[in-house]
Structure formats: C-alpha cells, structure tokens
Design a protein around this motif. Structure first.
Motif, PDB file in Angstrom:
ATOM      1  N   ALA A  13      82.291  59.406  47.712  1.00 29.72           N
ATOM      2  CA  ALA A  13      83.639  59.386  48.270  1.00 29.72           C
ATOM      3  C   ALA A  13      83.676  58.942  49.718  1.00 29.72           C
ATOM      4  CB  ALA A  13      84.282  60.763  48.144  1.00 29.72           C
ATOM      5  N   CYS A  16      82.310  53.648  52.797  1.00 30.51           N
ATOM      6  CA  CYS A  16      83.414  52.850  53.313  1.00 30.51           C
ATOM      7  C   CYS A  16      83.706  51.713  52.345  1.00 30.51           C
ATOM      8  CB  CYS A  16      83.042  52.319  54.696  1.00 30.51           C
ATOM      9  SG  CYS A  16      84.439  51.626  55.562  1.00 30.51           S
ATOM     10  N   SER A  36      87.717  57.411  57.784  1.00 34.26           N
ATOM     11  CA  SER A  36      88.908  56.815  57.178  1.00 34.26           C
ATOM     12  C   SER A  36      89.573  57.758  56.179  1.00 34.26           C
ATOM     13  CB  SER A  36      88.556  55.487  56.495  1.00 34.26           C
ATOM     14  OG  SER A  36      87.754  55.706  55.359  1.00 34.26           O
ATOM     15  N   GLN A  37      88.824  58.731  55.633  1.00 33.94           N
ATOM     16  CA  GLN A  37      89.414  59.649  54.657  1.00 33.94           C
ATOM     17  C   GLN A  37      89.835  60.985  55.242  1.00 33.94           C
ATOM     18  OE1 GLN A  37      86.850  59.967  51.291  1.00 33.94           O
ATOM     19  NE2 GLN A  37      87.304  57.915  50.587  1.00 33.94           N
ATOM     20  N   GLN A  40      93.553  61.832  55.093  1.00 34.65           N
ATOM     21  CA  GLN A  40      94.028  62.203  53.763  1.00 34.65           C
ATOM     22  C   GLN A  40      93.821  63.686  53.511  1.00 34.65           C
ATOM     23  OE1 GLN A  40      91.891  59.666  51.086  1.00 34.65           O
ATOM     24  NE2 GLN A  40      93.180  57.898  51.490  1.00 34.65           N
TER      25      GLN A  40
END
Length: 103
Positions: A13, A16, A36-37, A40
C-alpha cells in the motif's frame, strides 16, 4: 469501515504508484507512497469523528424534536466543529509560518 482492496493488494500500500515516482530511487518510493497516503488516513479519521458528532447530537435531540430536525441539528453541530478545526489549523499554520520566516 469496509475496505474494497484485498489483503494482498494492501501489502504494498505504501509503494508510490504511477509515473510521478519514476524519478525516485527504489528505497525512496516507500516514503513517498506513505506521504501521499497519509492525508487519506487522516481524512478517514476526521470523517469518523464528524459522523460520531452527528450521531451523538442527533440522539440528544431525538427526544425533543422530530427525526428530521434532530438529524439536521446533528449535521449542524458537525459542520460547526469542522469549521472550528479548520480555523484552529489556520491559526497554527500562520503562527508557525511567522516563526519560520522571522528567523
């Protein structure tokens, strides 16, 4: 919360995805994927918190008003809370940015 991904796909997960990470070394892609996550995950926690506020306030108002008005009151409380959190975040950001530029 229900996950639509299989456990096998969640194992990678934090890799990238896509062409935006093509310029990164392999050992840097995990960090880039995690960064980047992170929004979220933070967003999911925020949504869960706001849903709890809606539920609690709606339940508190249920005995004194109609179901529709109780739900509206719960949504109103959650939106006010989200607004206060945004204002607090803005004040923290402005405070930190001023300190960083004044050095």
């Amino acid at each position: 919360m229900i996950s639509l991904q299989s456990p096998a796909s969640q194992a990678g997960a934090f890799l990238c995805p896509g062409p935006r990470c093509a310029a990164l070394r392999t050992d840097e892609q995990g960090v880039a994927g995690a960064l980047s996550q992170t929004p979220q995950f933070v967003g999911a926690i925020g949504v869960a918190g706001l849903a709890a506020i809606v539920t609690a306030r709606s339940a508190a108002l249920a005995s004194t008003t109609t179901a529709k008005l109780a739900t509206l009151g719960g949504l109103h409380a959650a939106v006010l809370t989200a607004g206060f959190v945004c204002i607090a975040g803005l004040l923290v950001a402005l405070t930190l940015l001023r300190r960083a530029t004044s050095r």
